[in-house]
Design an enzyme around this catalytic site. Structure first.
Site, PDB file in Angstrom:
ATOM      1  N   HIS A   1       0.764  -1.100  -0.152  1.00 20.52           N
ATOM      2  CA  HIS A   1       0.151  -0.014   0.147  1.00 20.52           C
ATOM      3  C   HIS A   1       0.798   1.173   0.069  1.00 20.52           C
ATOM      4  O   HIS A   1       0.274   2.390  -0.349  1.00 20.52           O
ATOM      5  CB  HIS A   1      -1.070   0.047   1.075  1.00 20.52           C
ATOM      6  CG  HIS A   1      -2.101  -0.818   0.902  1.00 20.52           C
ATOM      7  ND1 HIS A   1      -3.334  -0.376   1.343  1.00 20.52           N
ATOM      8  CD2 HIS A   1      -2.286  -2.069   0.374  1.00 20.52           C
ATOM      9  CE1 HIS A   1      -4.261  -1.595   1.109  1.00 20.52           C
ATOM     10  NE2 HIS A   1      -3.631  -2.497   0.438  1.00 20.52           N
TER      11      HIS A   1
ATOM     12  N   HIS B   1      -2.218 -12.254  -2.688  1.00 21.79           N
ATOM     13  CA  HIS B   1      -3.244 -12.941  -2.181  1.00 21.79           C
ATOM     14  C   HIS B   1      -2.858 -14.503  -1.839  1.00 21.79           C
ATOM     15  O   HIS B   1      -3.749 -15.127  -1.276  1.00 21.79           O
ATOM     16  CB  HIS B   1      -4.518 -12.904  -2.946  1.00 21.79           C
ATOM     17  CG  HIS B   1      -4.911 -11.412  -2.794  1.00 21.79           C
ATOM     18  ND1 HIS B   1      -6.027 -11.161  -3.511  1.00 21.79           N
ATOM     19  CD2 HIS B   1      -4.661 -10.464  -2.356  1.00 21.79           C
ATOM     20  CE1 HIS B   1      -6.445 -10.076  -3.509  1.00 21.79           C
ATOM     21  NE2 HIS B   1      -5.583  -9.442  -2.752  1.00 21.79           N
TER      22      HIS B   1
END
Length: 763
Positions: A107, A286
């Site tokens: 992020h 993920h």
């Protein structure tokens, strides 16, 4: 404001002020601000943010030298030990902080956008508002707080920006992924960035995500999802305010996988990623950890920037249970994608394609997907031993399965895990290093050097010894003998150097790309073509000099001759050592993003302006360019005034030139811009060009653009103009122009500038 002896204000105010003490009351630092009163005001002060006065390390701190004192292997071992040492105040999922640290690093880097190079992990802006308090960054404050002991141990030799990225790498390695490399060298910012435009939405930071996409996306999107013209406003990249990429629940949180795929392609392309890199990053990221959605967003406390003072910079207080561990809530989606969330394997893609998925809702009420098969594998609870849960996919995961192009990439990775591993490693390296600029800025023993990566804008290594003083003088003589006028020499050098943007350290004169596509073909660079051809002929007679160096040196010649014409003898500094790259080493598509839609220094406004900056005033774009060039307000002003009188308009026009002595480095622009005998009126409804007429006679004396008049209309800029318009301004102006010119020519010379933010390395 002054008070008289009766303590009353100089304007009407109910009551009087008490005697003694400070009288700040509740108004200090609060609204109404200048932006509240004057929303269209040009915020020139943005040019002076994050300066040396905000930096506790000072102008002389040499980060490269400090970083070199670190034993990188010891540092990495310290990080990996921390990753598996769970603490009570924020317990680690599965006993491993690695997944949440990957999210933190992702992020931090994922705010990068190719249109203007802003965002990215390079200055650790995730520590500050607004980014640190975006809903999509929920609980990243805990990750950084967990890293505080490491930061304190290594002190200023390790920036927060480098620590965050390196921790992401260590997390991947700890869980089995062979990373592609790590380059240090990121310099921390010391104050928030309130100049980057993150979108047109009026976002209320008190609001939290409630499944309605937070605010309408329509303000930043063109067209409808699925239409040919579907796109984001430039320079934006994220699908809407306060997200890093896209809403994981789909557009408008509608659970539409195909619509999500279209959003993903637009946003990841804007972040300089192709389809294969996009799939690799999503599928690779993920493979680890879980998403957290145990508590509805309406119950979660305010972000760090709005949290109560006693929370000491930590936000998103969760009132349920312990507020963490099995009660954690971040984006509202709950569950893990794989059976072993702390191990690098291919089970994410195997699960995505091995099962049929149906929409369900998390405990927090967010849309997510669960396998239809009740006998599908289950994933262990992150904190409760012996407890298991159904696997989870987000709408943005299902998107990879339904989109035909993404599906092809997924099937390729499913069939070849080694190919997937390398693709994710390289995409992660690109993600976390994309905003660092040339490899001259990379530090440490893990810098990946075996491959020449096109996204790094590679330059060949310099060969031999840079040209010396005698060569410089011979080349200056050759340039003057070629008969190229000063205006064209200066215009060409400026055009080469001005592509630089400090946001991601791309562009600049080094590499000689002014002679290569796409830059040589840009309309704004038309004037450079015959000049470059003439300089290439000189280079043939002097093969020891690179074209890149010769372009800059020729610009120096132009400035020196123009200063001499103004009666000031000056030698413009010149630092040789630039190299010429090749067309094959130039990513044309990515360099197209450096093409200006407007350039006030050359009085240029592209025909694409309204497409890319609808409703934006030209002077706002001019300020943005000055900011990307790291100019102060005085530097911006002297460069503009000097380039005008040197006649460097892109089309050779006299708009804004404001002198009858074109090619002389005079103060005429400053004097005539502030001439009180003149009245300025717009020449048409576009309000881009204005006529300056003598008030008494109506005689038109000059024409000028918004790029010019802003220096007379903005109070801060006009005060700078006044410093050079006076009778004692000429010599000061020439020397200040030369200093600003040299700074511009050296912006991309990280091979000699080193790792200091303020000025060059000391000799």
């Amino acid at each position: 404001m002054e008070h008289d002896e009766t303590n009353t204000c100089s304007y009407h105010m109910a009551g009087s002020l008490p005697a003694g003490g400070d009288h700040l009351g509740g108004a200090f630092g609060q609204s109404p601000t200048l932006e509240h009163w004057y929303p269209q005001r040009l915020r020139v002060e943005l040019l002076h943010r994050n300066g040396v006065d905000a930096d506790p390390l000072g102008a002389d701190f040499d980060y490269a030298a400090a970083f070199a004192t670190i034993d990188l292997e010891e540092l990495k071992q310290d990080i990996k030990t921390l990753l598996t040492t769970s603490v009570d105040w924020w317990p680690a999922d599965y006993g491993n902080y690695g997944p949440q640290m990957i999210r933190m690093a992702w992020h931090a880097a994922g705010t990068y956008r190719i249109a203007d190079g802003r965002g990215g992990a390079g200055t650790a802006m995730q520590r500050f508002a607004p980014i640190g308090s975006w809903w999509d960054n929920g609980n990243t404050d805990k990750s950084r707080r967990l890293l505080q002991p490491i930061k304190h141990k290594y002190g200023n030799a390790l920036s927060w920006a480098d620590l965050m990225v390196l921790t992401g790498n260590c997390s991947l390695e700890l869980m089995g992924l062979p990373t592609y490399g790590f380059g240090g060298g990121r310099l921390d910012a010391w104050e928030p960035d309130d100049g980057t435009w993150w979108g047109p939405e009026v976002w209320n930071p008190h609001d939290v995500h409630s499944g309605d996409d937070m605010v309408s996306r329509d303000e930043r999107w063109h067209g409808q999802n699925g239409d040919e013209d579907y796109d984001l406003q430039s320079p934006l990249a994220a699908s809407h305010q306060a997200l890093i990429y896209v809403n994981p629940e789909g557009p408008y949180a509608n659970g539409d996988p195909m619509g999500s795929a279209r959003d993903i392609r637009v946003t990841f392309t804007r972040m300089a990623m192709n389809d294969e890199e996009t799939v690799a990053l999503i599928a690779g990221g993920h493979a680890f950890g879980k998403s957290h959605g145990q508590v509805p967003a309406t119950e979660i406390g305010p972000s760090p920037e709005l949290a109560p003072i006693e929370q000491m910079g930590l936000g998103w207080h969760n009132p349920r249970g312990t507020g963490n561990a099995e009660f954690t809530s971040t984006n509202g989606i709950e569950g893990s994608w794989t059976q072993d969330p702390t191990r690098w394997d291919n089970s994410y893609l195997e699960n995505l394609f091995g099962h049929e998925w149906e929409q369900t809702k998390s405990p927090a009420g967010a849309l997510q997907w669960t396998p239809k098969d009740p006998d599908a594998p289950r994933t262990p609870d992150a904190h409760v031993p012996g407890q298991t849960h159904a696997l989870m996919m987000m709408t943005s995961d299902i998107a990879l399965k339904v989109d035909p192009e993404y599906r092809k990439v997924c099937e390729k990775f499913l069939a070849d895990f080694d190919t997937f591993t390398l693709a994710f490693s390289k995409a992660w390296y690109k993600l976390t290093h994309r905003d660092m600029g040339p490899k001259h800025r990379y530090l440490g023993p893990e810098v990946t050097i075996q491959d020449e990566l096109l996204w790094q804008d590679p330059l060949p290594d310099a060969e031999g010894v840079p040209i010396g003083d005698a060569d410089v003088e011979a080349l200056k003589a050759a340039v003057r003998a070629a008969g190229i006028n000063s205006s064209d020499l200066v215009f060409t050098a400026y055009s080469a150097a001005s592509t630089y943007r400090d946001s991601d350290k791309r562009g600049g004169a080094n590499g000689g790309r002014i002679a290569l596509a796409p830059q040589k073909d840009w309309a704004v660079n038309r004037r450079t073509v015959p000049v470059v051809e003439a300089l290439q002929r000189i280079q043939q007679q002097h093969p020891s000099v690179s074209l890149a160096d010769l372009v800059v040196l020729a610009g120096c010649v132009g400035v020196e001759d123009a200063a001499r014409a103004a009666g000031v003898e000056v030698t413009v500094p010149f630092t040789p050592g630039r190299v010429d790259t090749t067309q094959e080493r130039t990513d044309i598509e990515m360099f197209e993003w450096l093409r200006p839609i407007a350039d006030g220094f050359r009085n240029f406004r592209s025909e694409r302006f309204e497409q890319f900056a609808p409703g934006v005033a030209l002077e706002q774009v001019f300020l943005d360019r000055a900011n990307l060039l790291t100019l102060t307000a005085p530097e911006w002003t002297v460069l503009t005034g000097g380039l005008r009188v040197l006649g460097t308009n892109w089309d050779g026009s006299d708009v804004g030139v404001l002198t009858h002595r074109v090619g002389t480095l005079s103060t005429d622009w400053f004097v005539n811009l502030t001439d009180t005998d003149l009245v300025w009126t717009k020449t048409d409804d576009t309000e881009t060009v204005f006529a300056g007429t003598v008030q008494a006679t109506g005689e038109q004396r000059w024409t000028a653009s918004r790029h010019d008049l802003v220096f007379g209309s903005n109070a801060q800029l006009r005060s700078v103009v006044d410093a050079y318009a006076g009778s004692d301004g000429q010599e000061r102006f020439v020397h200040d122009f030369v200093a600003a010119w040299d700074k511009l020519m050296m912006l991309d010379r990280f091979d000699v500038k080193g790792h200091r933010r303020y000025g060059p390395m000391a000799a």
